[in-house]
Design a protein around this motif. Structure first.
Motif, PDB file in Angstrom:
ATOM      1  N   LEU A   1      10.494 -51.263  53.124  1.00 55.17           N
ATOM      2  CA  LEU A   1      11.667 -51.504  52.282  1.00 55.17           C
ATOM      3  C   LEU A   1      12.799 -50.545  52.641  1.00 55.17           C
ATOM      4  O   LEU A   1      13.974 -50.934  52.619  1.00 55.17           O
ATOM      5  CB  LEU A   1      11.294 -51.367  50.806  1.00 55.17           C
ATOM      6  CG  LEU A   1      10.212 -52.341  50.314  1.00 55.17           C
ATOM      7  CD1 LEU A   1       9.876 -52.070  48.846  1.00 55.17           C
ATOM      8  CD2 LEU A   1      10.640 -53.789  50.505  1.00 55.17           C
ATOM      9  N   TYR A   2      12.462 -49.315  52.977  1.00 49.25           N
ATOM     10  CA  TYR A   2      13.484 -48.351  53.371  1.00 49.25           C
ATOM     11  C   TYR A   2      14.245 -48.842  54.602  1.00 49.25           C
ATOM     12  O   TYR A   2      15.456 -48.623  54.735  1.00 49.25           O
ATOM     13  CB  TYR A   2      12.857 -46.990  53.652  1.00 49.25           C
ATOM     14  CG  TYR A   2      13.853 -45.990  54.190  1.00 49.25           C
ATOM     15  CD1 TYR A   2      14.825 -45.431  53.355  1.00 49.25           C
ATOM     16  CD2 TYR A   2      13.843 -45.623  55.532  1.00 49.25           C
ATOM     17  CE1 TYR A   2      15.765 -44.531  53.853  1.00 49.25           C
ATOM     18  CE2 TYR A   2      14.777 -44.729  56.037  1.00 49.25           C
ATOM     19  CZ  TYR A   2      15.730 -44.184  55.191  1.00 49.25           C
ATOM     20  OH  TYR A   2      16.666 -43.310  55.690  1.00 49.25           O
ATOM     21  N   ASP A   3      13.544 -49.534  55.492  1.00 51.53           N
ATOM     22  CA  ASP A   3      14.175 -50.064  56.709  1.00 51.53           C
ATOM     23  C   ASP A   3      14.901 -51.383  56.476  1.00 51.53           C
ATOM     24  O   ASP A   3      15.323 -52.043  57.422  1.00 51.53           O
ATOM     25  CB  ASP A   3      13.129 -50.243  57.815  1.00 51.53           C
ATOM     26  CG  ASP A   3      12.668 -48.907  58.394  1.00 51.53           C
ATOM     27  OD1 ASP A   3      13.482 -47.965  58.405  1.00 51.53           O
ATOM     28  OD2 ASP A   3      11.506 -48.804  58.818  1.00 51.53           O
ATOM     29  N   GLY A   4      15.024 -51.813  55.224  1.00 51.98           N
ATOM     30  CA  GLY A   4      15.777 -53.024  54.911  1.00 51.98           C
ATOM     31  C   GLY A   4      14.939 -54.241  54.632  1.00 51.98           C
ATOM     32  O   GLY A   4      15.473 -55.347  54.480  1.00 51.98           O
ATOM     33  N   GLY A   5      13.608 -54.073  54.580  1.00 52.12           N
ATOM     34  CA  GLY A   5      12.733 -55.196  54.255  1.00 52.12           C
ATOM     35  C   GLY A   5      13.047 -55.766  52.893  1.00 52.12           C
ATOM     36  O   GLY A   5      13.504 -55.048  51.993  1.00 52.12           O
TER      37      GLY A   5
ATOM     38  N   TYR B   1      -7.537 -52.674  49.969  1.00 50.00           N
ATOM     39  CA  TYR B   1      -7.182 -53.284  51.255  1.00 50.00           C
ATOM     40  C   TYR B   1      -6.716 -54.726  51.063  1.00 50.00           C
ATOM     41  O   TYR B   1      -5.828 -55.194  51.775  1.00 50.00           O
ATOM     42  CB  TYR B   1      -8.367 -53.261  52.217  1.00 50.00           C
ATOM     43  CG  TYR B   1      -8.463 -51.997  53.030  1.00 50.00           C
ATOM     44  CD1 TYR B   1      -7.889 -51.916  54.306  1.00 50.00           C
ATOM     45  CD2 TYR B   1      -9.123 -50.877  52.544  1.00 50.00           C
ATOM     46  CE1 TYR B   1      -7.969 -50.755  55.051  1.00 50.00           C
ATOM     47  CE2 TYR B   1      -9.199 -49.705  53.289  1.00 50.00           C
ATOM     48  CZ  TYR B   1      -8.624 -49.658  54.536  1.00 50.00           C
ATOM     49  OH  TYR B   1      -8.694 -48.503  55.281  1.00 50.00           O
ATOM     50  N   GLN B   2      -7.315 -55.440  50.122  1.00 50.53           N
ATOM     51  CA  GLN B   2      -6.911 -56.822  49.871  1.00 50.53           C
ATOM     52  C   GLN B   2      -5.539 -56.897  49.210  1.00 50.53           C
ATOM     53  O   GLN B   2      -4.718 -57.755  49.544  1.00 50.53           O
ATOM     54  CB  GLN B   2      -7.965 -57.515  49.005  1.00 50.53           C
ATOM     55  CG  GLN B   2      -9.280 -57.758  49.743  1.00 50.53           C
ATOM     56  CD  GLN B   2     -10.411 -58.197  48.822  1.00 50.53           C
ATOM     57  OE1 GLN B   2     -10.367 -57.961  47.605  1.00 50.53           O
ATOM     58  NE2 GLN B   2     -11.426 -58.822  49.376  1.00 50.53           N
ATOM     59  N   ILE B   3      -5.273 -55.986  48.279  1.00 52.84           N
ATOM     60  CA  ILE B   3      -3.971 -55.961  47.616  1.00 52.84           C
ATOM     61  C   ILE B   3      -2.882 -55.513  48.585  1.00 52.84           C
ATOM     62  O   ILE B   3      -1.787 -56.076  48.621  1.00 52.84           O
ATOM     63  CB  ILE B   3      -4.003 -55.018  46.397  1.00 52.84           C
ATOM     64  CG1 ILE B   3      -4.996 -55.511  45.353  1.00 52.84           C
ATOM     65  CG2 ILE B   3      -2.607 -54.906  45.770  1.00 52.84           C
ATOM     66  CD1 ILE B   3      -5.292 -54.493  44.284  1.00 52.84           C
ATOM     67  N   MET B   4      -3.174 -54.487  49.360  1.00 52.88           N
ATOM     68  CA  MET B   4      -2.192 -53.901  50.273  1.00 52.88           C
ATOM     69  C   MET B   4      -2.788 -53.812  51.673  1.00 52.88           C
ATOM     70  O   MET B   4      -3.281 -52.770  52.096  1.00 52.88           O
ATOM     71  CB  MET B   4      -1.786 -52.502  49.761  1.00 52.88           C
ATOM     72  CG  MET B   4      -0.861 -51.719  50.669  1.00 52.88           C
ATOM     73  SD  MET B   4       0.643 -52.555  51.155  1.00 52.88           S
ATOM     74  CE  MET B   4       1.530 -52.597  49.610  1.00 52.88           C
ATOM     75  N   PRO B   5      -2.784 -54.925  52.423  1.00 56.49           N
ATOM     76  CA  PRO B   5      -3.366 -54.923  53.775  1.00 56.49           C
ATOM     77  C   PRO B   5      -2.462 -54.280  54.824  1.00 56.49           C
ATOM     78  O   PRO B   5      -2.878 -54.080  55.960  1.00 56.49           O
ATOM     79  CB  PRO B   5      -3.568 -56.413  54.062  1.00 56.49           C
ATOM     80  CG  PRO B   5      -2.497 -57.089  53.257  1.00 56.49           C
ATOM     81  CD  PRO B   5      -2.331 -56.264  52.008  1.00 56.49           C
ATOM     82  N   PHE B   6      -1.224 -53.969  54.441  1.00 55.75           N
ATOM     83  CA  PHE B   6      -0.262 -53.417  55.397  1.00 55.75           C
ATOM     84  C   PHE B   6      -0.408 -51.896  55.479  1.00 55.75           C
ATOM     85  O   PHE B   6      -0.957 -51.259  54.595  1.00 55.75           O
ATOM     86  CB  PHE B   6       1.170 -53.773  54.973  1.00 55.75           C
ATOM     87  CG  PHE B   6       1.335 -55.214  54.611  1.00 55.75           C
ATOM     88  CD1 PHE B   6       1.241 -56.206  55.575  1.00 55.75           C
ATOM     89  CD2 PHE B   6       1.555 -55.593  53.293  1.00 55.75           C
ATOM     90  CE1 PHE B   6       1.381 -57.546  55.243  1.00 55.75           C
ATOM     91  CE2 PHE B   6       1.702 -56.928  52.943  1.00 55.75           C
ATOM     92  CZ  PHE B   6       1.612 -57.901  53.914  1.00 55.75           C
ATOM     93  N   GLU B   7       0.146 -51.335  56.558  1.00 56.05           N
ATOM     94  CA  GLU B   7       0.073 -49.887  56.783  1.00 56.05           C
ATOM     95  C   GLU B   7       1.295 -49.172  56.220  1.00 56.05           C
ATOM     96  O   GLU B   7       1.717 -48.143  56.753  1.00 56.05           O
ATOM     97  CB  GLU B   7      -0.057 -49.613  58.292  1.00 56.05           C
ATOM     98  CG  GLU B   7      -1.297 -50.206  58.939  1.00 56.05           C
ATOM     99  CD  GLU B   7      -2.586 -49.650  58.325  1.00 56.05           C
ATOM    100  OE1 GLU B   7      -2.730 -48.420  58.258  1.00 56.05           O
ATOM    101  OE2 GLU B   7      -3.434 -50.451  57.897  1.00 56.05           O
ATOM    102  N   ASN B   8       1.858 -49.694  55.144  1.00 58.42           N
ATOM    103  CA  ASN B   8       3.080 -49.113  54.586  1.00 58.42           C
ATOM    104  C   ASN B   8       2.840 -47.723  53.997  1.00 58.42           C
ATOM    105  O   ASN B   8       1.904 -47.519  53.226  1.00 58.42           O
ATOM    106  CB  ASN B   8       3.654 -50.018  53.503  1.00 58.42           C
ATOM    107  CG  ASN B   8       4.110 -51.361  54.044  1.00 58.42           C
ATOM    108  OD1 ASN B   8       3.884 -52.389  53.437  1.00 58.42           O
ATOM    109  ND2 ASN B   8       4.754 -51.369  55.197  1.00 58.42           N
ATOM    110  N   SER B   9       3.733 -46.789  54.351  1.00 63.93           N
ATOM    111  CA  SER B   9       3.656 -45.422  53.856  1.00 63.93           C
ATOM    112  C   SER B   9       4.775 -45.166  52.852  1.00 63.93           C
ATOM    113  O   SER B   9       5.813 -45.831  52.867  1.00 63.93           O
ATOM    114  CB  SER B   9       3.764 -44.431  55.015  1.00 63.93           C
ATOM    115  OG  SER B   9       2.637 -44.525  55.864  1.00 63.93           O
ATOM    116  N   ILE B  10       4.570 -44.160  52.014  1.00 66.03           N
ATOM    117  CA  ILE B  10       5.536 -43.828  50.970  1.00 66.03           C
ATOM    118  C   ILE B  10       6.699 -43.031  51.556  1.00 66.03           C
ATOM    119  O   ILE B  10       6.494 -42.074  52.306  1.00 66.03           O
ATOM    120  CB  ILE B  10       4.861 -43.034  49.841  1.00 66.03           C
ATOM    121  CG1 ILE B  10       3.742 -43.882  49.203  1.00 66.03           C
ATOM    122  CG2 ILE B  10       5.881 -42.626  48.776  1.00 66.03           C
ATOM    123  CD1 ILE B  10       2.856 -43.107  48.244  1.00 66.03           C
TER     124      ILE B  10
END
Length: 254
Positions: free
Chosen positions: A205-209, A133-142
């Motif tokens: 990232l897929y959305d252009g991030g 959770y600390q490394i990846m606090p975002f709700e990003n999905s693959i």
């Protein structure tokens, strides 16, 4: 007589409502008071008693030991690839591939994440769900993107220009002192313009991030509904000790 009285009052109420509808109301003033939250504010024992078992259960789940890290791993421990970034990309490849293969009968060829998405280090010692959770606090999905070789080259151009340790897996890049490509391989094979490759990334990232616009320009995408953080937790559960290293997946030669 009663009927007349009822009629009178009905008419009176109607006129009052009509009159009130015509009146315009204007906001005159808004007042507020800043309430500082500090140690002087006493807790509510009833609320504390109610939330205590939930808090303890969350802490238990987050702090249960899943694996062990023999060293501290930071995203600043390498120039073009880092141990923690390599670990994250390799985890996505390993954990997402069985899901993708079962749904499409295809295999993920490579992974690209972003350097800025790594929000904490992995400290030496016990690795827990809280670590993930600390490394990846975002709700990003693959998300897996179907890309031709010519779009892969746009991805590579992005890495050349950014000159950062964006986490990659399955892709091997060697650049010279000017960051021109000396070698680019996917699964140790030359990249062909018309060949189809499956690239795993995340929905941001897929959305252009991070200006990775080449993903949406490429082609079909597959959403796995599998968060990167959950992939990390699942990976930590099945290993005893993590031992990521800085390697030769993205290097610069003199």
């Amino acid at each position: 007589m009663k009927k007349r009285i009822d009629t009178f009052f009905s008419l009176l109420i109607f006129l009052m409502l009509l009159s009130s509808c015509k009146k315009e109301k204007h906001l005159v003033k808004i007042e507020g008071t800043r309430i500082e939250i500090n140690e002087s504010i006493s807790g509510n024992s009833d609320i504390e008693s109610f939330i205590k078992p939930y808090r303890e259960n969350i802490r238990k789940n987050l702090d249960s030991v899943l694996a062990y890290a023999p060293e501290t791993y930071s995203k600043r421990d390498g120039k073009l690839n880092t141990a923690i970034g390599n670990l994250m990309a390799d985890i996505v490849l390993e954990q997402a591939n069985p899901i993708f293969r079962s749904r499409t009968e295809n295999t993920i060829n490579m992974v690209l994440l972003n350097y800025g998405g790594i929000r904490a280090s992995i400290p030496k010692g016990n690795v827990t769900a809280r670590t993930a959770y600390q490394i990846m606090p975002f709700e990003n999905s693959i998300v897996v993107v179907e890309m031709k070789g010519n779009h892969i080259k746009k991805l590579i151009e992005y890495l050349q220009k950014s000159q950062q340790a964006h986490p990659i897996s399955g892709l091997k890049l060697t650049v010279d002192t000017n960051f021109d490509i000396a070698k680019a391989l996917i699964n140790n094979k030359e990249i062909k313009d018309e060949e189809t490759y499956f690239v795993a990334t995340n929905d941001y990232l897929y959305d252009g991030g991070s200006q990775m616009y080449f993903f949406k320009q490429a082609g079909k995408s597959y959403t796995l509904n599998y968060k990167i953080r959950n992939a990390m937790i699942d990976y930590f559960k099945k290993v005893d000790t993590i031992a990521p290293i800085v390697d030769d997946r993205f290097t610069q030669i003199n």
